[in-house]
Design a protein around this motif. Structure first.
Motif, mmCIF file in Angstrom:
data_model
loop_
_atom_site.group_PDB
_atom_site.id
_atom_site.type_symbol
_atom_site.label_atom_id
_atom_site.label_comp_id
_atom_site.label_asym_id
_atom_site.label_seq_id
_atom_site.Cartn_x
_atom_site.Cartn_y
_atom_site.Cartn_z
ATOM 1 N N GLN A 22 -5.436 4.154 -1.189
ATOM 2 C CA GLN A 22 -4.205 3.647 -0.556
ATOM 3 C C GLN A 22 -3.954 4.333 0.782
ATOM 4 O O GLN A 22 -3.504 3.695 1.743
ATOM 5 C CB GLN A 22 -3.000 3.834 -1.480
ATOM 6 C CG GLN A 22 -3.128 3.197 -2.856
ATOM 7 C CD GLN A 22 -3.617 1.765 -2.816
ATOM 8 O OE1 GLN A 22 -3.199 0.970 -1.977
ATOM 9 N NE2 GLN A 22 -4.505 1.424 -3.745
ATOM 10 N N TYR A 33 0.828 -1.202 0.000
ATOM 11 C CA TYR A 33 0.000 0.000 0.000
ATOM 12 C C TYR A 33 0.866 1.257 0.000
ATOM 13 O O TYR A 33 0.479 2.282 -0.558
ATOM 14 C CB TYR A 33 -0.967 -0.040 1.188
ATOM 15 C CG TYR A 33 -1.697 -1.351 1.252
ATOM 16 C CD1 TYR A 33 -2.700 -1.651 0.324
ATOM 17 C CD2 TYR A 33 -1.341 -2.336 2.176
ATOM 18 C CE1 TYR A 33 -3.343 -2.881 0.334
ATOM 19 C CE2 TYR A 33 -1.975 -3.559 2.190
ATOM 20 C CZ TYR A 33 -2.976 -3.842 1.266
ATOM 21 O OH TYR A 33 -3.592 -5.061 1.271
ATOM 22 N N ALA A 81 2.034 1.471 -3.538
ATOM 23 C CA ALA A 81 0.906 1.881 -4.378
ATOM 24 C C ALA A 81 0.603 3.362 -4.218
ATOM 25 O O ALA A 81 0.271 4.048 -5.195
ATOM 26 C CB ALA A 81 -0.328 1.040 -4.039
ATOM 27 N N LEU A 82 0.697 3.883 -2.985
ATOM 28 C CA LEU A 82 0.444 5.307 -2.765
ATOM 29 C C LEU A 82 1.466 6.165 -3.500
ATOM 30 O O LEU A 82 1.105 7.125 -4.186
ATOM 31 C CB LEU A 82 0.475 5.622 -1.267
ATOM 32 C CG LEU A 82 0.303 7.103 -0.902
ATOM 33 C CD1 LEU A 82 -1.041 7.636 -1.395
ATOM 34 C CD2 LEU A 82 0.450 7.312 0.602
ATOM 35 N N TYR A 114 -6.188 2.752 3.383
ATOM 36 C CA TYR A 114 -5.701 1.432 3.773
ATOM 37 C C TYR A 114 -4.489 1.531 4.703
ATOM 38 O O TYR A 114 -4.364 0.775 5.676
ATOM 39 C CB TYR A 114 -5.335 0.609 2.533
ATOM 40 C CG TYR A 114 -6.518 0.228 1.668
ATOM 41 C CD1 TYR A 114 -7.739 -0.120 2.225
ATOM 42 C CD2 TYR A 114 -6.411 0.216 0.272
ATOM 43 C CE1 TYR A 114 -8.824 -0.465 1.434
ATOM 44 C CE2 TYR A 114 -7.494 -0.123 -0.528
ATOM 45 C CZ TYR A 114 -8.690 -0.469 0.050
ATOM 46 O OH TYR A 114 -9.757 -0.813 -0.733
#
Length: 233
Positions: free
Chosen positions: A89, A53, A56-57, A92
Motif C-alpha cells: 500500500q 490505498y 488499506a495502509l 502504491y
C-alpha cells in the motif's frame, strides 16, 4: 486420544484457512498493478482515487499490530499478511502521489502523514497505558473500525459502477481477491473464536459478493449492447 486428534485437525483447518487468506491477500495486493501501469503510462491518475490505498495502509498497520503476539497470541498469520500489505500500500500511495496533480499531491501527503501519526499513537497508548487484556480489546476494536472504514472504498466503487453503468473502474481481479481473502479470514476468525477477525471479514465477504454480482451484470449488459447496437435511422 480422540480429543487430541480432533484438536489437531481443528488446528490444521484454522492454519489452512489463515494460509489461504494470506495467499488470496497477496493476490489482492497485486491486483492494483494494472491500474498503476495505466497511471504511469498516461502520466495521470485520471478518475482513480487514492483513498482506497490510504484506508488499506491504515488497516494493514492496525491489523498488523493486532496480530503481534504481544497483543493477540496465536494469530501470527494476521501479522504476516498485514506486514506485506502495508509495504504494498505504501508503494502504491507513493506512485499515486508522484503522478497526481499538485492539489491532490498535497492532500495525499497529508493523509499519509496522518496515517503514520495515528498508528504511532495507537502503539504508544496500547503499550504505555493498558494491561494485556485491555490492550487486546483496545486494538481489536480499532482493527474492526479500520476494516469497516476500509469497506467504504468498495461501497464508493459500487456507487460509481452503478452510476456509470460500467465496470471500468472496478477490476475483476480486485473484486475476486477481496471476496476470497475476506471469506478465508472469516473462516479463520471463526475457527480461532476471534470476533475481531470474523465479524469484519464477514462484512467483507458480503461486499465482495455484491461486487462480483455487479461485475457479472454490467459486463453482460455491455456485451449485449455490443451484439445489439442501437441503430438510429
Amino acid at each position: 486420544m480422540s480429543l487430541t486428534v480432533i484438536s489437531s485437525v481443528y488446528e490444521v483447518c484454522s492454519d489452512a484457512a489463515g494460509i489461504a487468506g494470506n495467499i488470496f491477500a497477496f493476490g489482492l495486493f497485486l491486483s492494483p498493478i494494472p491500474t498503476f501501469r495505466r497511471i504511469i503510462r498516461n502520466g495521470s491518475t485520471e478518475q482513480f482515487s487514492g483513498m482506497p490505498y490510504v484506508y488499506a495502509l491504515l488497516n494493514c498497520l492496525i491489523c498488523l499490530w493486532y496480530g503481534f503476539p504481544i497483543i493477540s497470541p496465536g494469530i501470527i498469520l494476521v501479522a504476516t499478511v498485514n506486514s506485506i500489505g502495508a509495504v504494498f500500500q505504501l508503494i502504491y500511495i507513493i506512485i499515486f502521489i508522484a503522478y497526481a496533480e499538485k492539489p491532490m499531491k498535497l492532500k495525499m501527503l497529508g493523509f499519509l502523514v496522518s496515517v503514520f501519526a495515528v498508528f504511532v499513537s495507537i502503539v504508544f497508548v496500547s503499550l504505555q497505558f493498558l494491561d494485556s487484556s485491555s490492550r487486546q480489546l483496545f486494538v481489536g476494536y480499532l482493527s474492526v473500525a479500520s476494516l469497516i472504514s476500509m469497506f467504504a472504498s468498495p461501497l464508493l466503487i459500487i456507487k460509481l459502477v452503478i452510476k456509470m453503468r460500467s465496470v471500468e473502474y472496478m477490476p475483476f481481479s480486485l473484486s475476486l481477491a477481496t471476496f476470497l481473502m475476506s471469506l478465508a479470514f472469516f473462516v479463520y476468525g471463526l475457527l480461532k473464536h476471534d470476533p475481531f477477525i470474523y465479524a469484519p471479514n464477514g462484512i467483507g465477504t458480503v461486499l465482495g459478493t455484491v461486487q462480483l454480482a455487479l461485475y457479472a451484470y454490467f459486463k453482460r449488459a455491455s456485451q449485449e449492447e455490443l451484439r445489439h447496437p442501437l441503430i438510429i435511422p
